[in-house]
Motif scaffolding. Structure first.
Motif, PDB file in Angstrom:
ATOM      1  N   THR A  41       0.858  -1.178   0.000  1.00  0.00           N
ATOM      2  CA  THR A  41       0.000   0.000   0.000  1.00  0.00           C
ATOM      3  C   THR A  41       0.900   1.236   0.000  1.00  0.00           C
ATOM      4  O   THR A  41       2.111   1.128   0.213  1.00  0.00           O
ATOM      5  CB  THR A  41      -0.890   0.034   1.254  1.00  0.00           C
ATOM      6  OG1 THR A  41      -0.047   0.168   2.406  1.00  0.00           O
ATOM      7  CG2 THR A  41      -1.750  -1.231   1.371  1.00  0.00           C
ATOM      8  N   TYR A  57       2.657   8.615  -3.797  1.00  0.00           N
ATOM      9  CA  TYR A  57       1.504   8.575  -4.711  1.00  0.00           C
ATOM     10  C   TYR A  57       1.924   8.934  -6.133  1.00  0.00           C
ATOM     11  O   TYR A  57       1.540   8.255  -7.093  1.00  0.00           O
ATOM     12  CB  TYR A  57       0.405   9.539  -4.248  1.00  0.00           C
ATOM     13  CG  TYR A  57      -0.566   8.935  -3.275  1.00  0.00           C
ATOM     14  CD1 TYR A  57      -1.483   7.956  -3.671  1.00  0.00           C
ATOM     15  CD2 TYR A  57      -0.590   9.344  -1.951  1.00  0.00           C
ATOM     16  CE1 TYR A  57      -2.383   7.402  -2.779  1.00  0.00           C
ATOM     17  CE2 TYR A  57      -1.486   8.800  -1.036  1.00  0.00           C
ATOM     18  CZ  TYR A  57      -2.379   7.827  -1.460  1.00  0.00           C
ATOM     19  OH  TYR A  57      -3.267   7.279  -0.577  1.00  0.00           O
ATOM     20  N   ARG A  71      -2.247  -1.395 -10.071  1.00  0.00           N
ATOM     21  CA  ARG A  71      -2.945  -0.898  -8.887  1.00  0.00           C
ATOM     22  C   ARG A  71      -4.276  -1.636  -8.784  1.00  0.00           C
ATOM     23  O   ARG A  71      -5.071  -1.629  -9.710  1.00  0.00           O
ATOM     24  CB  ARG A  71      -3.175   0.614  -8.998  1.00  0.00           C
ATOM     25  CG  ARG A  71      -3.909   1.200  -7.819  1.00  0.00           C
ATOM     26  CD  ARG A  71      -4.057   2.719  -7.879  1.00  0.00           C
ATOM     27  NE  ARG A  71      -4.308   3.213  -9.216  1.00  0.00           N
ATOM     28  CZ  ARG A  71      -3.639   4.226  -9.776  1.00  0.00           C
ATOM     29  NH1 ARG A  71      -2.687   4.850  -9.122  1.00  0.00           N
ATOM     30  NH2 ARG A  71      -3.918   4.620 -10.999  1.00  0.00           N
ATOM     31  N   ASP A  72      -4.494  -2.298  -7.651  1.00  0.00           N
ATOM     32  CA  ASP A  72      -5.751  -2.992  -7.383  1.00  0.00           C
ATOM     33  C   ASP A  72      -6.659  -2.014  -6.647  1.00  0.00           C
ATOM     34  O   ASP A  72      -6.392  -1.653  -5.504  1.00  0.00           O
ATOM     35  CB  ASP A  72      -5.503  -4.239  -6.539  1.00  0.00           C
ATOM     36  CG  ASP A  72      -6.772  -5.029  -6.260  1.00  0.00           C
ATOM     37  OD1 ASP A  72      -7.872  -4.560  -6.620  1.00  0.00           O
ATOM     38  OD2 ASP A  72      -6.665  -6.117  -5.678  1.00  0.00           O
ATOM     39  N   GLU A  73      -7.713  -1.597  -7.301  1.00  0.00           N
ATOM     40  CA  GLU A  73      -8.614  -0.605  -6.734  1.00  0.00           C
ATOM     41  C   GLU A  73      -9.877  -1.231  -6.163  1.00  0.00           C
ATOM     42  O   GLU A  73     -10.824  -0.522  -5.837  1.00  0.00           O
ATOM     43  CB  GLU A  73      -8.959   0.441  -7.793  1.00  0.00           C
ATOM     44  CG  GLU A  73      -7.726   1.177  -8.279  1.00  0.00           C
ATOM     45  CD  GLU A  73      -8.001   2.157  -9.407  1.00  0.00           C
ATOM     46  OE1 GLU A  73      -9.158   2.245  -9.862  1.00  0.00           O
ATOM     47  OE2 GLU A  73      -7.057   2.840  -9.823  1.00  0.00           O
ATOM     48  N   ASP A  74      -9.910  -2.555  -6.034  1.00  0.00           N
ATOM     49  CA  ASP A  74     -11.096  -3.239  -5.538  1.00  0.00           C
ATOM     50  C   ASP A  74     -11.316  -3.047  -4.045  1.00  0.00           C
ATOM     51  O   ASP A  74     -12.434  -3.175  -3.563  1.00  0.00           O
ATOM     52  CB  ASP A  74     -11.031  -4.742  -5.845  1.00  0.00           C
ATOM     53  CG  ASP A  74     -11.163  -5.009  -7.339  1.00  0.00           C
ATOM     54  OD1 ASP A  74     -11.668  -4.120  -8.055  1.00  0.00           O
ATOM     55  OD2 ASP A  74     -10.758  -6.095  -7.775  1.00  0.00           O
ATOM     56  N   GLN A  75     -10.246  -2.762  -3.309  1.00  0.00           N
ATOM     57  CA  GLN A  75     -10.358  -2.573  -1.868  1.00  0.00           C
ATOM     58  C   GLN A  75     -10.328  -1.080  -1.558  1.00  0.00           C
ATOM     59  O   GLN A  75      -9.921  -0.269  -2.385  1.00  0.00           O
ATOM     60  CB  GLN A  75      -9.200  -3.264  -1.153  1.00  0.00           C
ATOM     61  CG  GLN A  75      -9.068  -4.736  -1.492  1.00  0.00           C
ATOM     62  CD  GLN A  75      -7.751  -5.283  -0.999  1.00  0.00           C
ATOM     63  OE1 GLN A  75      -7.220  -4.836   0.005  1.00  0.00           O
ATOM     64  NE2 GLN A  75      -7.213  -6.269  -1.713  1.00  0.00           N
ATOM     65  N   LYS A  76     -10.737  -0.740  -0.334  1.00  0.00           N
ATOM     66  CA  LYS A  76     -10.725   0.663   0.078  1.00  0.00           C
ATOM     67  C   LYS A  76      -9.301   1.223   0.016  1.00  0.00           C
ATOM     68  O   LYS A  76      -9.071   2.315  -0.471  1.00  0.00           O
ATOM     69  CB  LYS A  76     -11.287   0.805   1.496  1.00  0.00           C
ATOM     70  CG  LYS A  76     -11.380   2.227   1.959  1.00  0.00           C
ATOM     71  CD  LYS A  76     -12.006   2.331   3.324  1.00  0.00           C
ATOM     72  CE  LYS A  76     -12.056   3.789   3.744  1.00  0.00           C
ATOM     73  NZ  LYS A  76     -12.598   3.964   5.072  1.00  0.00           N
ATOM     74  N   THR A  77      -8.337   0.451   0.515  1.00  0.00           N
ATOM     75  CA  THR A  77      -6.935   0.831   0.436  1.00  0.00           C
ATOM     76  C   THR A  77      -6.343   0.156  -0.793  1.00  0.00           C
ATOM     77  O   THR A  77      -6.246  -1.065  -0.847  1.00  0.00           O
ATOM     78  CB  THR A  77      -6.174   0.388   1.709  1.00  0.00           C
ATOM     79  OG1 THR A  77      -6.807   0.963   2.841  1.00  0.00           O
ATOM     80  CG2 THR A  77      -4.736   0.823   1.647  1.00  0.00           C
ATOM     81  N   HIS A  78      -5.957   0.957  -1.781  1.00  0.00           N
ATOM     82  CA  HIS A  78      -5.405   0.404  -3.010  1.00  0.00           C
ATOM     83  C   HIS A  78      -4.082  -0.295  -2.725  1.00  0.00           C
ATOM     84  O   HIS A  78      -3.288   0.158  -1.911  1.00  0.00           O
ATOM     85  CB  HIS A  78      -5.171   1.510  -4.035  1.00  0.00           C
ATOM     86  CG  HIS A  78      -6.419   2.229  -4.421  1.00  0.00           C
ATOM     87  ND1 HIS A  78      -6.406   3.433  -5.056  1.00  0.00           N
ATOM     88  CD2 HIS A  78      -7.725   1.920  -4.262  1.00  0.00           C
ATOM     89  CE1 HIS A  78      -7.634   3.837  -5.272  1.00  0.00           C
ATOM     90  NE2 HIS A  78      -8.460   2.939  -4.793  1.00  0.00           N
ATOM     91  N   THR A  79      -3.862  -1.382  -3.414  1.00  0.00           N
ATOM     92  CA  THR A  79      -2.589  -2.091  -3.302  1.00  0.00           C
ATOM     93  C   THR A  79      -1.893  -2.079  -4.660  1.00  0.00           C
ATOM     94  O   THR A  79      -2.538  -2.001  -5.709  1.00  0.00           O
ATOM     95  CB  THR A  79      -2.775  -3.542  -2.832  1.00  0.00           C
ATOM     96  OG1 THR A  79      -3.631  -4.228  -3.749  1.00  0.00           O
ATOM     97  CG2 THR A  79      -3.360  -3.593  -1.423  1.00  0.00           C
ATOM     98  N   TYR A  80      -0.574  -2.145  -4.595  1.00  0.00           N
ATOM     99  CA  TYR A  80       0.255  -2.125  -5.799  1.00  0.00           C
ATOM    100  C   TYR A  80       1.057  -3.410  -5.882  1.00  0.00           C
ATOM    101  O   TYR A  80       1.536  -3.918  -4.876  1.00  0.00           O
ATOM    102  CB  TYR A  80       1.219  -0.936  -5.760  1.00  0.00           C
ATOM    103  CG  TYR A  80       0.517   0.398  -5.809  1.00  0.00           C
ATOM    104  CD1 TYR A  80       0.323   1.053  -7.023  1.00  0.00           C
ATOM    105  CD2 TYR A  80       0.034   0.997  -4.650  1.00  0.00           C
ATOM    106  CE1 TYR A  80      -0.332   2.270  -7.077  1.00  0.00           C
ATOM    107  CE2 TYR A  80      -0.624   2.215  -4.692  1.00  0.00           C
ATOM    108  CZ  TYR A  80      -0.802   2.844  -5.902  1.00  0.00           C
ATOM    109  OH  TYR A  80      -1.456   4.058  -5.954  1.00  0.00           O
TER     110      TYR A  80
END
Length: 193
Positions: A41, A57, A71-80
């Motif tokens: 994150t 960022y 970038r995985d935007e499926d969760q509230k906190t994006h993960t890379y």
């Protein structure tokens, strides 16, 4: 009309992405950090790399645009996550492969004065050549003395560079999926002695 084999647009964009990583040590460092961690994150980046949040960022966004991070935007906190990259070049029958290990070595140059000085004085090509000697040195297949001599640098400086690159090799050997494609000086010397 026949369709071209491969995807030239993707290939050239990949080339430009690798070139960008090898121009900006901060981006190289971030890329290989994400590669080693598998999924991070922005908070992880800020904490581990000790960079400002806005820089994290901005740099992560740049690497997503270069298509070397996703970038995985499926969760509230994006993960890379990092996309393992490799670039092979063939010049006059002499092939060399750039992998995340060289990118890691370049990324460390901003925090390692020996690597930085090597790049400043002799260029990125010399860093790549030194890496080919650091691999057998790190694995115990070449003595420090021989590796330092072959690098054609002042002896104490060559040893300092080899020790810095030894750490890179040991850190990246299990992470870089293309590590075995890096030239090993024992198998195919890159510098005339």
């Amino acid at each position: 009309m026949s369709k071209a084999v491969g995807d030239p647009e993707r290939a050239v964009n990949g080339l430009l992405s690798v070139a960008q990583l090898l121009e900006e040590p901060r981006l190289a460092r971030l890329y290989t950090f994400v590669l080693r961690q598998e999924e991070v994150t922005i908070d992880d980046i800020v904490d581990e790399l000790e960079i400002p949040r806005t820089t994290a960022y901005s740099d992560a966004g740049s690497l997503v645009e270069l298509e070397v991070l996703t970038r995985d935007e499926d969760q509230k906190t994006h993960t890379y996550s990092a996309v393992p990259i490799t670039l092979s070049t063939n010049l006059g029958g002499d092939e060399y492969t750039i992998t995340p290990t060289l990118i890691e070595a370049f990324g460390r140059s901003s925090r390692d004065q020996d690597l930085n000085l090597l790049i400043e004085r002799d260029g990125l090509g010399k860093l790549a050549a030194a890496l080919t000697y650091a691999i057998p040195y790190a694995n115990g297949n070449m003595s420090e003395r021989v590796a330092a001599r072959e690098l054609d640098l002042q002896h104490a400086f060559a040893i300092a560079v080899l020790q810095a690159l030894r750490d890179v090799v040991l850190d990246m050997e299990s992470v870089d999926p293309y590590f075995d494609e890096i030239r090993d000086a024992n198998e195919n010397p890159t510098i005339e002695g």
